[in-house]
Design a protein around this motif. Structure first.
Motif, PDB file in Angstrom:
ATOM      1  N   ILE A   1      -0.512  -4.664  18.427  1.00 34.89           N
ATOM      2  CA  ILE A   1      -1.505  -4.224  17.422  1.00 34.89           C
ATOM      3  C   ILE A   1      -2.601  -3.158  17.685  1.00 34.89           C
ATOM      4  O   ILE A   1      -2.674  -2.095  17.264  1.00 34.89           O
ATOM      5  N   SER A   2      -3.056  -3.570  18.793  1.00 34.00           N
ATOM      6  CA  SER A   2      -4.216  -2.762  19.523  1.00 34.00           C
ATOM      7  C   SER A   2      -3.792  -1.365  19.813  1.00 34.00           C
ATOM      8  O   SER A   2      -4.470  -0.432  19.351  1.00 34.00           O
ATOM      9  N   GLN A   3      -2.579  -1.272  20.314  1.00 32.50           N
ATOM     10  CA  GLN A   3      -2.073   0.052  20.593  1.00 32.50           C
ATOM     11  C   GLN A   3      -1.615   0.826  19.483  1.00 32.50           C
ATOM     12  O   GLN A   3      -1.573   2.061  19.770  1.00 32.50           O
ATOM     13  N   ASN A   4      -1.387   0.158  18.627  1.00 30.47           N
ATOM     14  CA  ASN A   4      -0.706   0.957  17.460  1.00 30.47           C
ATOM     15  C   ASN A   4      -1.604   1.159  16.245  1.00 30.47           C
ATOM     16  O   ASN A   4      -1.219   1.811  15.221  1.00 30.47           O
ATOM     17  N   ILE A   5      -2.930   0.634  16.259  1.00 28.41           N
ATOM     18  CA  ILE A   5      -3.814   0.672  15.210  1.00 28.41           C
ATOM     19  C   ILE A   5      -4.276   1.903  14.766  1.00 28.41           C
ATOM     20  O   ILE A   5      -4.638   2.355  13.640  1.00 28.41           O
ATOM     21  N   SER A   6      -4.270   2.956  15.646  1.00 23.54           N
ATOM     22  CA  SER A   6      -4.749   4.492  15.580  1.00 23.54           C
ATOM     23  C   SER A   6      -3.534   5.000  14.494  1.00 23.54           C
ATOM     24  O   SER A   6      -4.154   5.896  13.828  1.00 23.54           O
ATOM     25  N   GLU A   7      -2.545   4.671  14.657  1.00 21.58           N
ATOM     26  CA  GLU A   7      -1.233   5.224  13.680  1.00 21.58           C
ATOM     27  C   GLU A   7      -0.606   4.136  13.073  1.00 21.58           C
ATOM     28  O   GLU A   7       0.659   3.950  13.338  1.00 21.58           O
ATOM     29  N   PRO A   8      -1.256   3.374  12.065  1.00 21.81           N
ATOM     30  CA  PRO A   8      -0.362   2.062  11.737  1.00 21.81           C
ATOM     31  C   PRO A   8       0.518   2.365  10.781  1.00 21.81           C
ATOM     32  O   PRO A   8       0.722   3.319  10.162  1.00 21.81           O
ATOM     33  N   THR A   9       1.722   1.475  10.667  1.00 25.31           N
ATOM     34  CA  THR A   9       2.685   1.721   9.767  1.00 25.31           C
ATOM     35  C   THR A   9       2.616   0.415   8.913  1.00 25.31           C
ATOM     36  O   THR A   9       2.115  -0.488   9.326  1.00 25.31           O
ATOM     37  N   LEU A  10       3.326   0.440   7.757  1.00 24.86           N
ATOM     38  CA  LEU A  10       3.345  -0.966   6.829  1.00 24.86           C
ATOM     39  C   LEU A  10       3.887  -1.985   7.774  1.00 24.86           C
ATOM     40  O   LEU A  10       3.643  -3.294   7.210  1.00 24.86           O
ATOM     41  N   SER A  11       4.483  -1.769   8.572  1.00 21.84           N
ATOM     42  CA  SER A  11       5.090  -3.121   9.404  1.00 21.84           C
ATOM     43  C   SER A  11       4.389  -3.371  10.692  1.00 21.84           C
ATOM     44  O   SER A  11       4.555  -4.452  11.354  1.00 21.84           O
TER      45      SER A  11
ATOM     46  N   THR B   1       0.800  -1.280  -0.057  1.00 26.47           N
ATOM     47  CA  THR B   1       0.026   0.058  -0.015  1.00 26.47           C
ATOM     48  C   THR B   1       0.819   1.227  -0.004  1.00 26.47           C
ATOM     49  O   THR B   1       1.664   1.450   0.642  1.00 26.47           O
ATOM     50  N   LYS B   2       0.407   2.124  -0.970  1.00 29.93           N
ATOM     51  CA  LYS B   2       1.511   3.413  -0.852  1.00 29.93           C
ATOM     52  C   LYS B   2       0.786   4.689  -0.241  1.00 29.93           C
ATOM     53  O   LYS B   2       1.465   5.489   0.492  1.00 29.93           O
ATOM     54  N   SER B   3      -0.557   4.782  -0.471  1.00 25.78           N
ATOM     55  CA  SER B   3      -1.085   6.107   0.116  1.00 25.78           C
ATOM     56  C   SER B   3      -1.504   6.045   1.744  1.00 25.78           C
ATOM     57  O   SER B   3      -1.787   4.960   2.152  1.00 25.78           O
ATOM     58  N   SER B   4      -0.999   6.968   2.420  1.00 23.23           N
ATOM     59  CA  SER B   4      -1.335   7.035   3.831  1.00 23.23           C
ATOM     60  C   SER B   4      -2.837   6.531   4.105  1.00 23.23           C
ATOM     61  O   SER B   4      -2.995   5.976   4.961  1.00 23.23           O
ATOM     62  N   THR B   5      -3.647   7.309   3.410  1.00 21.21           N
ATOM     63  CA  THR B   5      -5.351   7.077   3.614  1.00 21.21           C
ATOM     64  C   THR B   5      -5.387   5.536   3.670  1.00 21.21           C
ATOM     65  O   THR B   5      -6.064   5.092   4.381  1.00 21.21           O
ATOM     66  N   ASN B   6      -5.074   4.856   2.498  1.00 23.98           N
ATOM     67  CA  ASN B   6      -5.352   3.413   2.361  1.00 23.98           C
ATOM     68  C   ASN B   6      -4.542   2.670   3.410  1.00 23.98           C
ATOM     69  O   ASN B   6      -5.023   1.927   3.631  1.00 23.98           O
ATOM     70  N   ILE B   7      -3.494   3.131   3.696  1.00 25.46           N
ATOM     71  CA  ILE B   7      -2.569   2.205   4.807  1.00 25.46           C
ATOM     72  C   ILE B   7      -3.675   2.372   6.120  1.00 25.46           C
ATOM     73  O   ILE B   7      -3.722   1.203   6.741  1.00 25.46           O
ATOM     74  N   VAL B   8      -4.162   3.345   6.500  1.00 28.98           N
ATOM     75  CA  VAL B   8      -5.068   3.374   7.653  1.00 28.98           C
ATOM     76  C   VAL B   8      -6.358   2.678   7.367  1.00 28.98           C
ATOM     77  O   VAL B   8      -6.587   1.841   8.299  1.00 28.98           O
ATOM     78  N   LEU B   9      -6.940   2.765   6.476  1.00 25.47           N
ATOM     79  CA  LEU B   9      -8.110   1.876   5.822  1.00 25.47           C
ATOM     80  C   LEU B   9      -7.887   0.687   5.655  1.00 25.47           C
ATOM     81  O   LEU B   9      -8.888  -0.293   6.481  1.00 25.47           O
ATOM     82  N   LYS B  10      -6.934   0.111   5.003  1.00 24.67           N
ATOM     83  CA  LYS B  10      -6.891  -1.319   5.020  1.00 24.67           C
ATOM     84  C   LYS B  10      -6.224  -1.976   6.459  1.00 24.67           C
ATOM     85  O   LYS B  10      -6.520  -3.147   6.604  1.00 24.67           O
ATOM     86  N   ALA B  11      -5.509  -1.077   7.278  1.00 26.41           N
ATOM     87  CA  ALA B  11      -4.897  -1.555   8.691  1.00 26.41           C
ATOM     88  C   ALA B  11      -6.261  -1.883   9.564  1.00 26.41           C
ATOM     89  O   ALA B  11      -6.384  -2.775   9.942  1.00 26.41           O
TER      90      ALA B  11
END
Length: 144
Positions: free
Chosen positions: A88-98, A52-62
């Motif tokens: 994962i639960s703690q970081n899902i509000s600001e997800p990264t690709l990893s 995933t490239k776009s930051s919006t899509n990263i958040v949505l897909k995550a």
């Protein structure tokens, strides 16, 4: 259709199996029969997510992966340890690709050690190999 020794080659590794369209389909069918297809679905979702490239899509897909596979009582909840789930639960509000890497690695090793060997021993797989061998034999019979 699978050609040559492809079906037999799937037995070399989980990677070989997952990288092959027909192998993946056969593995999914097998996992469905065992009611454990959420593992391969999660793994595939993570593979897609990492591209995933776009930051919006990263958040949505995550968030979709989280709600489908991670959160308590998720429809396709995967079996991961509390520590990984909690991270994962703690970081899902600001997800990264990893953000799903640890969970994906765990699920991959679960498939490699557990589901994959059972798949190779299954009637589904044995039947596919037999069909391929029969096709290969028919191909050479005219020349005998």
């Amino acid at each position: 259709r699978s050609n040559g020794g492809e079906t037999v080659a799937w037995s070399q590794s989980v990677d070989t199996l997952l990288a092959n369209k027909d192998g993946l389909a056969a593995f999914r069918t097998f996992l469905k029969s065992e009611f454990s297809e959420e593992n391969v679905e999660f793994w595939l979702a993570c593979e897609d997510f990492k591209k995933t490239k776009s930051s919006t899509n990263i958040v949505l897909k995550a968030q979709k992966i989280y709600s489908d596979f991670i959160q308590a009582d998720a429809p396709k909840e995967i079996n991961i340890d509390f520590h990984t789930k909690n991270d994962i639960s703690q970081n899902i509000s600001e997800p990264t690709l990893s953000c799903f890497d640890d969970a994906q690695r765990f699920i991959y090793s679960l498939m490699a050690k557990d589901s994959f060997p059972r798949f190779l021993r299954s009637e589904v797989y044995k039947e596919l190999v037999k069909k391929q061998q029969d096709r290969n034999q028919k191909r050479w019979l005219p020349f005998l």
